[in-house]
Design a protein around this motif. Structure first.
Motif, PDB file in Angstrom:
ATOM      1  N   THR A 185       6.949  -1.049  -2.191  1.00 30.66           N
ATOM      2  CA  THR A 185       7.477   0.256  -1.228  1.00 30.66           C
ATOM      3  C   THR A 185       8.106  -0.469  -0.122  1.00 30.66           C
ATOM      4  O   THR A 185       7.387  -0.797   0.482  1.00 30.66           O
ATOM      5  CB  THR A 185       5.814  -0.310  -2.041  1.00 30.66           C
ATOM      6  N   PRO A 186       8.817   0.723   0.018  1.00 37.69           N
ATOM      7  CA  PRO A 186       9.650   1.033   1.347  1.00 37.69           C
ATOM      8  C   PRO A 186       8.524   1.184   2.220  1.00 37.69           C
ATOM      9  O   PRO A 186       7.087   1.762   2.491  1.00 37.69           O
ATOM     10  CB  PRO A 186      10.193   2.216   1.575  1.00 37.69           C
ATOM     11  N   GLN A 187       8.459   0.312   3.564  1.00 41.45           N
ATOM     12  CA  GLN A 187       7.653   0.200   4.903  1.00 41.45           C
ATOM     13  C   GLN A 187       7.749   1.366   5.555  1.00 41.45           C
ATOM     14  O   GLN A 187       6.505   1.728   6.123  1.00 41.45           O
ATOM     15  CB  GLN A 187       8.029  -1.018   5.451  1.00 41.45           C
ATOM     16  N   SER A 188       8.897   2.310   5.337  1.00 38.02           N
ATOM     17  CA  SER A 188       8.771   3.593   6.104  1.00 38.02           C
ATOM     18  C   SER A 188       7.705   4.329   5.480  1.00 38.02           C
ATOM     19  O   SER A 188       7.306   5.679   6.205  1.00 38.02           O
ATOM     20  CB  SER A 188      10.029   4.725   5.384  1.00 38.02           C
ATOM     21  N   MET A 189       7.352   3.997   4.201  1.00 36.76           N
ATOM     22  CA  MET A 189       6.084   5.271   3.526  1.00 36.76           C
ATOM     23  C   MET A 189       4.283   4.818   3.889  1.00 36.76           C
ATOM     24  O   MET A 189       3.879   4.968   3.283  1.00 36.76           O
ATOM     25  CB  MET A 189       5.924   4.100   1.234  1.00 36.76           C
ATOM     26  N   GLY A 190       4.472   3.521   4.470  1.00 38.36           N
ATOM     27  CA  GLY A 190       3.179   2.881   5.683  1.00 38.36           C
ATOM     28  C   GLY A 190       2.452   2.742   4.192  1.00 38.36           C
ATOM     29  O   GLY A 190       0.707   2.943   4.225  1.00 38.36           O
ATOM     30  N   PHE A 191       2.691   1.674   3.169  1.00 45.34           N
ATOM     31  CA  PHE A 191       1.785   1.982   2.089  1.00 45.34           C
ATOM     32  C   PHE A 191       0.642   1.149   2.430  1.00 45.34           C
ATOM     33  O   PHE A 191       1.485  -0.235   2.790  1.00 45.34           O
ATOM     34  CB  PHE A 191       2.359   1.526   0.988  1.00 45.34           C
ATOM     35  N   LYS A 192      -0.226   1.047   2.120  1.00 48.98           N
ATOM     36  CA  LYS A 192      -1.455  -0.403   2.684  1.00 48.98           C
ATOM     37  C   LYS A 192      -2.584   0.521   1.461  1.00 48.98           C
ATOM     38  O   LYS A 192      -3.412   1.527   0.858  1.00 48.98           O
ATOM     39  CB  LYS A 192      -2.226   0.055   3.365  1.00 48.98           C
ATOM     40  N   ILE A 193      -3.192  -0.681   0.641  1.00 53.73           N
ATOM     41  CA  ILE A 193      -3.929  -0.339  -0.751  1.00 53.73           C
ATOM     42  C   ILE A 193      -5.149  -0.839   0.706  1.00 53.73           C
ATOM     43  O   ILE A 193      -6.392  -1.876   0.952  1.00 53.73           O
ATOM     44  CB  ILE A 193      -3.956  -2.214  -1.366  1.00 53.73           C
ATOM     45  N   THR A 194      -6.069   0.063   0.158  1.00 57.26           N
ATOM     46  CA  THR A 194      -7.543   0.456   0.955  1.00 57.26           C
ATOM     47  C   THR A 194      -8.615  -0.325   0.064  1.00 57.26           C
ATOM     48  O   THR A 194      -9.820  -1.094   1.077  1.00 57.26           O
ATOM     49  CB  THR A 194      -7.834   1.571   1.806  1.00 57.26           C
ATOM     50  N   ASP A 195      -8.407  -0.146  -0.892  1.00 59.74           N
ATOM     51  CA  ASP A 195      -9.606  -0.920  -2.094  1.00 59.74           C
ATOM     52  C   ASP A 195      -9.648  -0.816  -3.005  1.00 59.74           C
ATOM     53  O   ASP A 195      -8.473   0.030  -3.985  1.00 59.74           O
ATOM     54  CB  ASP A 195     -11.013   0.188  -2.348  1.00 59.74           C
TER      55      ASP A 195
ATOM     56  N   LYS B  97      -8.398  -7.433  -9.055  1.00 57.98           N
ATOM     57  CA  LYS B  97      -8.427  -7.458 -11.041  1.00 57.98           C
ATOM     58  C   LYS B  97      -6.984  -7.515 -11.078  1.00 57.98           C
ATOM     59  O   LYS B  97      -6.820  -6.544 -10.768  1.00 57.98           O
ATOM     60  CB  LYS B  97      -9.373  -6.879 -11.937  1.00 57.98           C
ATOM     61  N   ASN B  98      -6.531  -8.027 -11.929  1.00 61.78           N
ATOM     62  CA  ASN B  98      -5.418  -7.442 -12.896  1.00 61.78           C
ATOM     63  C   ASN B  98      -5.716  -6.318 -13.272  1.00 61.78           C
ATOM     64  O   ASN B  98      -6.726  -5.970 -13.710  1.00 61.78           O
ATOM     65  CB  ASN B  98      -5.097  -8.924 -13.705  1.00 61.78           C
ATOM     66  N   MET B  99      -4.859  -5.310 -13.870  1.00 63.05           N
ATOM     67  CA  MET B  99      -4.854  -4.491 -14.079  1.00 63.05           C
ATOM     68  C   MET B  99      -5.834  -3.996 -15.695  1.00 63.05           C
ATOM     69  O   MET B  99      -5.531  -4.952 -16.500  1.00 63.05           O
ATOM     70  CB  MET B  99      -3.526  -3.669 -14.136  1.00 63.05           C
ATOM     71  N   TYR B 100      -6.152  -3.152 -15.898  1.00 66.67           N
ATOM     72  CA  TYR B 100      -6.898  -2.620 -16.624  1.00 66.67           C
ATOM     73  C   TYR B 100      -7.609  -0.753 -16.725  1.00 66.67           C
ATOM     74  O   TYR B 100      -7.410  -0.745 -15.610  1.00 66.67           O
ATOM     75  CB  TYR B 100      -8.602  -3.676 -16.731  1.00 66.67           C
ATOM     76  N   ALA B 101      -7.514   0.032 -17.760  1.00 69.41           N
ATOM     77  CA  ALA B 101      -8.231   0.548 -17.614  1.00 69.41           C
ATOM     78  C   ALA B 101      -8.998   1.267 -17.043  1.00 69.41           C
ATOM     79  O   ALA B 101     -10.528   0.714 -17.351  1.00 69.41           O
ATOM     80  CB  ALA B 101      -8.585   1.016 -19.809  1.00 69.41           C
ATOM     81  N   GLY B 102      -9.283   2.249 -16.305  1.00 67.00           N
ATOM     82  CA  GLY B 102     -10.103   2.797 -15.633  1.00 67.00           C
ATOM     83  C   GLY B 102     -10.086   2.041 -14.438  1.00 67.00           C
ATOM     84  O   GLY B 102     -11.099   2.393 -13.786  1.00 67.00           O
ATOM     85  N   GLN B 103      -9.325   1.168 -13.937  1.00 65.07           N
ATOM     86  CA  GLN B 103      -9.406   0.770 -12.466  1.00 65.07           C
ATOM     87  C   GLN B 103      -9.338   1.987 -11.322  1.00 65.07           C
ATOM     88  O   GLN B 103      -7.975   2.191 -11.703  1.00 65.07           O
ATOM     89  CB  GLN B 103      -7.972  -0.140 -12.591  1.00 65.07           C
ATOM     90  N   ILE B 104      -9.517   1.994 -10.064  1.00 67.10           N
ATOM     91  CA  ILE B 104      -9.417   2.851  -9.053  1.00 67.10           C
ATOM     92  C   ILE B 104      -8.890   1.543  -8.602  1.00 67.10           C
ATOM     93  O   ILE B 104      -9.411   1.038  -8.093  1.00 67.10           O
ATOM     94  CB  ILE B 104     -11.254   3.435  -8.798  1.00 67.10           C
ATOM     95  N   ILE B 105      -7.782   2.622  -7.749  1.00 68.47           N
ATOM     96  CA  ILE B 105      -6.868   1.981  -6.658  1.00 68.47           C
ATOM     97  C   ILE B 105      -6.721   2.848  -5.578  1.00 68.47           C
ATOM     98  O   ILE B 105      -6.457   3.891  -5.888  1.00 68.47           O
ATOM     99  CB  ILE B 105      -5.414   1.280  -7.030  1.00 68.47           C
ATOM    100  N   GLN B 106      -7.420   2.540  -3.916  1.00 68.83           N
ATOM    101  CA  GLN B 106      -7.358   4.215  -3.213  1.00 68.83           C
ATOM    102  C   GLN B 106      -6.480   3.088  -2.152  1.00 68.83           C
ATOM    103  O   GLN B 106      -5.735   1.860  -1.757  1.00 68.83           O
ATOM    104  CB  GLN B 106      -8.394   3.828  -2.147  1.00 68.83           C
ATOM    105  N   TYR B 107      -5.476   3.794  -1.397  1.00 71.79           N
ATOM    106  CA  TYR B 107      -4.619   3.414  -0.505  1.00 71.79           C
ATOM    107  C   TYR B 107      -4.242   4.457   0.349  1.00 71.79           C
ATOM    108  O   TYR B 107      -4.973   5.662   0.077  1.00 71.79           O
ATOM    109  CB  TYR B 107      -3.306   3.799  -1.477  1.00 71.79           C
ATOM    110  N   LYS B 108      -4.009   3.972   1.417  1.00 73.55           N
ATOM    111  CA  LYS B 108      -3.214   4.607   2.581  1.00 73.55           C
ATOM    112  C   LYS B 108      -1.471   4.562   2.077  1.00 73.55           C
ATOM    113  O   LYS B 108      -0.830   3.765   2.330  1.00 73.55           O
ATOM    114  CB  LYS B 108      -3.602   4.391   3.985  1.00 73.55           C
ATOM    115  N   VAL B 109      -0.931   5.983   2.492  1.00 78.41           N
ATOM    116  CA  VAL B 109       0.237   6.412   2.320  1.00 78.41           C
ATOM    117  C   VAL B 109       0.831   7.110   3.326  1.00 78.41           C
ATOM    118  O   VAL B 109       0.121   7.901   4.219  1.00 78.41           O
ATOM    119  CB  VAL B 109       0.955   7.147   0.752  1.00 78.41           C
TER     120      VAL B 109
END
Length: 153
Positions: free
Chosen positions: A33-43, A47-59
């Motif tokens: 993801t481009p640095q200009s997006m200010g992308f950061k996973i916050t929570d 775990k590796n991906m699975y159905a139902g997984q919630i991922i929180q970011y700041k962009v």
């Protein structure tokens, strides 16, 4: 509500297993993801991906304004495809399908995004003037980074 789509196809010089291992780890999203997006996973649960997984970011998609973005991994077929959907964030709709298919000398990776913007007519103008170009830029950057990681060997 106007729904737009964006599709990209890229050849990856790797095995399905190598592609899947990389792209099914949410921690790797920041690498493509481009640095200009200010992308950061916050929570996320680490775990590796699975159905139902919630991922929180700041962009920060525009003007450096930080926005929360929450996605849910809604479907996963190991080694074949997964789907992420925005639950909260800047879009009215964000539905992103990631496909991985065996191909000669590697993997054919296809992304198909369907998205919609809030604010009706204003959202349609914003798509024309800003959003579609920003998505194009993000996917071009991603293609470049994937080439560096997998295709420059």
């Amino acid at each position: 509500m106007k729904v737009y789509s964006k599709q990209t196809v890229q050849h990856v010089n790797a095995t399905i297993e190598e592609c899947w291992t990389f792209f099914s780890s949410p921690a790797n999203l920041q690498k493509i993801t481009p640095q200009s997006m200010g992308f950061k996973i916050t929570d996320f649960d680490g775990k590796n991906m699975y159905a139902g997984q919630i991922i929180q970011y700041k962009v920060s998609p525009l003007f450096g304004i930080k926005l929360p973005w929450v996605t849910e991994i809604t479907f996963v077929k190991e080694g074949s495809y997964f789907i992420d959907e925005q639950r909260f964030g800047p879009y009215s709709l964000w539905h992103h399908k990631h496909f991985f298919e065996p191909a000669e000398n590697g993997v054919k990776m296809t992304d198909l995004v369907h998205y919609a913007l809030p604010l009706g007519f204003i959202g349609r103008i914003m798509n024309t003037l800003v959003v579609k170009n920003k998505l194009k830029e993000i996917f071009e950057y991603r293609e470049q980074k994937v080439n560096e990681i997998f295709n420059s060997k």
